[in-house]
Design an enzyme around this catalytic site. Structure first.
Site, PDB file in Angstrom:
ATOM      1  N   GLY A 213      10.616  27.107 -42.899  1.00  0.00           N
ATOM      2  CA  GLY A 213      11.698  26.337 -42.304  1.00  0.00           C
ATOM      3  C   GLY A 213      12.021  25.109 -43.116  1.00  0.00           C
ATOM      4  N   GLU A 435      42.054   8.151 -44.315  1.00  0.00           N
ATOM      5  CA  GLU A 435      41.294   8.572 -43.128  1.00  0.00           C
ATOM      6  C   GLU A 435      42.210   9.095 -42.030  1.00  0.00           C
ATOM      7  OE1 GLU A 435      38.218   9.061 -43.358  1.00  0.00           O
ATOM      8  OE2 GLU A 435      38.001   7.964 -45.233  1.00  0.00           O
TER       9      GLU A 435
HETATM   10 ZN    ZN Z   1      38.245  11.921 -47.476  1.00  0.00          ZN
END
Ligand code: ZN
Ligand code: ADP
Length: 628
Positions: A213, A435
């Site tokens: 894992g 953004e």
């Molecule tokens: Zn970006």
């Protein structure tokens, strides 16, 4: 003769230094010690001969092989008192000796002081001896590879690099979220506690268990819990400890480890990162003789060397079972394999509960909502998250951890430390457009994860961030979802282009492009989602090997490689177009959101959607909400 190599090395260095000084000492000790004759006054050789002629010399002591003489003579200038004088002679002259004898002078010759000479002699010897010795040992070490180095003299017997804990103090209750593994390993506890139950019916007790894992999922913790539950000592070593510069050290560490373990049986040995030693043999550099291979051979030998009922269980951990040597996985070695994965929603609740035990949480906190916010987090991430939250709480001088600290801690664990927001208005505006570009595309595309928040507060490497709420545990991902992801990731660059123009775009989209390219590439080469058709051109295992499958191009022809690149470009362009169009069509709300973002620094998802909804239709998104 049992030396530790480290000790030898440690001692050789001071020894060489001391040897060097002793060697230097041969020069230092040649300053003559004139015994009890304190001859402060000097006399010339000429005067000495004169006195000798006149019969004034009583005795002569020769030093330094006849180059210095201490002479007792009657000095006419001092009322004929006897004087002790020092004379430098021009060398060892037989005539002088003859003359002294003729004049009946008491003559004595003194050798150089003996201890000085002894030290000088030793000093002269030690340096080369040490040098030769060191070379000899080095040569020995590297020259006896095949027969198991260090066996001849047991020379490589290392200072133990493994750890031993008599009581780990960890129980199964401390491990959460990996229930299947826990169930499978429950049996191992019984092996350790009551081996007779198995041996009585002729069952062979397994020796080795391989835990597979990713890091941080609790493999070490699990092994410790087994030892803790069974009440046996816990020995641990990391595979990387075996890989040393000197050939044979790894193998001797394995020997030491097993020797100690046998003395303490029943016990549990935990080998972390076993892939560091256990790789497929014969593939390494340095032919068939390299250190790793010897260590692995030693490990196999040791594992075969004890019977199943010795009471030693070996648990090894790795996240790359595919590279392990098949010999390790044979019956009688690591024949049990248990996979340990990052916990699911329910598992995360379990892990959070374990780590919340010793923390003060305010009553408003719901462990479930934290678990919901943290898909993909491993046990270690969750433990770290709660710890970060506790630190923030202490820093803010609060009584108990609140959701505010949890949220800040999640952001920090995911994206790094918070920085100070920009003041410079032009780049801040550009970042804001970037953004908002991501966020608006993500909001308007039905198949995109919903926006959680948009922020201009820098974190880690990023100057601004748009967070999406991932839709976890949905199993399969559709083509439109992947396309939406590509478009969303292109949203930042698309907004820059749309608002500031082709020449003003920035480096800020670097990470986005990387992500997009990787995604598009997988669509083409693995998921059959391009015009190239339903081909699987890269298998998943190669990704495990190389990290990103980018280096794997030579599995197909140049021609196919070129076609793949074309198709990747087509997909990326398509996503880019989708993003450009959405931003152009919604420019008014984009501008408004940018102004708001610059003013507020952070806009949360709900508010963002609300504002967008005033101008355009925001699609309902199906969010899978994990149920208990
Ligand atoms: Zn970006
Ligand atoms: P691995 O060995 O898989 O890399 P560790 O066992 O070293 O991971 O995990 C590091 C820490 O993370 C543990 O000491 C524990 O505090 C926490 N942790 C990880 N997994 C779990 C889990 N399943 N349950 C509880 N705590 C966990």
């Amino acid at each position: 003769m049992k030396f530790s190599w480290r000790v030898i090395l440690l001692w050789t260095i001071p020894a060489l230094v001391i040897g060097f000084f002793l060697w230097q000492g041969t020069f230092a000790t040649t300053t003559t010690d004139f015994g009890n004759n304190t001859a402060s006054t000097r006399m010339t050789y000429g005067r000495f001969l004169e006195y000798l002629e006149q019969g004034r010399v009583g005795s002569v002591d020769l030093y330094e092989g006849g180059r210095t003489a201490i002479v007792q003579a009657v000095d006419p200038q001092l009322n004929n008192k006897t004087q002790v004088l020092r004379v430098d002679l021009p060398g060892n002259s037989p005539e002088l000796v003859a003359k002294l004898r003729d004049n009946n002078v008491a003559l004595e010759s003194h050798p150089a002081r003996s201890d000085g000479a002894l030290w000088g002699f030793l000093g002269n010897l030690i340096f080369p001896i040490l040098l030769i010795g060191a070379l000899f040992f080095l040569f020995r070490r590297s020259s006896n590879m095949p027969g198991g180095p260090g066996q001849a003299m047991n020379f490589g017997k290392s200072k133990a690099r493994f750890m031993m804990e008599a009581k780990t103090g960890i129980l199964f209750d401390d491990v959460a979220g990996i229930e299947e593994a826990k169930e499978e390993l429950q049996e191992v506890v019984t092996f350790l506690k009551q081996p007779e139950r198995f041996t009585a019916v002729g069952a062979r007790i397994p020796k080795g268990v391989l835990l597979i894992g990713p890091p941080g999922t609790g493999k070490t913790l699990m092994a410790k819990a087994i030892a803790g539950e069974a009440g046996v000592p816990f020995f641990s070593i990391s595979g990387s400890e075996f890989v040393e510069m000197f050939v044979g050290v790894g193998a001797s560490r394995v020997r030491d480890l097993f020797k100690k373990a046998k003395e303490n049986a029943p016990c549990l040995i935990f080998i972390d990162e076993i892939d560091a030693v256990g790789r497929q043999r014969g593939a390494g550099i340095g032919g068939g003789n390299d250190e790793r291979e010897q260590t692995l051979n030693q490990l196999l030998t040791e594992m075969d060397g004890f019977e199943g009922n010795t009471g030693i269980i070996i648990i090894a951990a790795t996240n790359r079972p595919d590279v392990l040597d098949s010999a390790l996985l044979r019956p009688g070695r690591f024949d049990r394999q248990v996979s340990v994965d990052a916990p699911d929603f329910k598992g995360r609740i379990g892990v959070l509960e374990v780590h919340a035990r010793n923390k003060k949480l305010s009553s408003e906190i719901s462990i479930e909502s934290i678990a919901r916010r943290t898909p993909g987090f491993t046990g270690a991430d969750l433990a770290n998250l709660l710890n970060e939250a506790a630190i923030l709480t202490a820093r803010r001088r609060k009584e108990a951890i609140t959701m505010a600290e949890i949220n800040d801690a999640v952001d920090r664990v995911v994206a790094g430390m918070e920085g100070t927001p920009l003041v410079d208005s032009k780049s801040k505006r550009l970042i804001a457009y970037h953004e908002v570009g991501h966020a608006i595309v993500g909001t308007l595309l039905k198949d995109h994860d919903p926006v959680q928040k948009v922020t201009l507060i820098p974190r880690g490497q990023a100057q601004g961030l748009t967070w999406f709420t991932p839709n976890e545990e949905q199993g399969l991902t559709t083509r439109s979802q992947l396309m939406a992801r590509i478009a969303g990731a292109m949203g930042g660059r698309a907004a820059e282009e749309e608002v500031f123009g082709y020449h003003e775009v920035t480096t800020g989209a670097g990470g986005d492009l990387q992500q997009v390219t990787g995604l598009a590439r997988q669509m083409v080469t693995r998921f059959g989602m391009s015009e190239l058709g339903l081909l699987s051109l890269e298998d998943q295992t190669s990704e495990v090997f190389l990290g990103n499958g980018l280096m794997n191009r030579n599995e197909y022809s140049e021609e196919v490689a070129a076609k793949i690149d074309d198709q990747v470009r087509v997909l990326v362009e398509k996503g880019h177009d989708m993003a450009r169009t959405l931003i152009r069509d919604n420019r008014v709300v984009v501008d408004r959101l940018v102004d708001l973002l610059i003013e507020k620094e952070t806009i949360d998802g709900a508010e963002f959607r609300q504002i967008v909804a005033e101008y355009a239709e925001v699609p309902e998104k199906e969010q899978y909400v994990p149920q208990l």
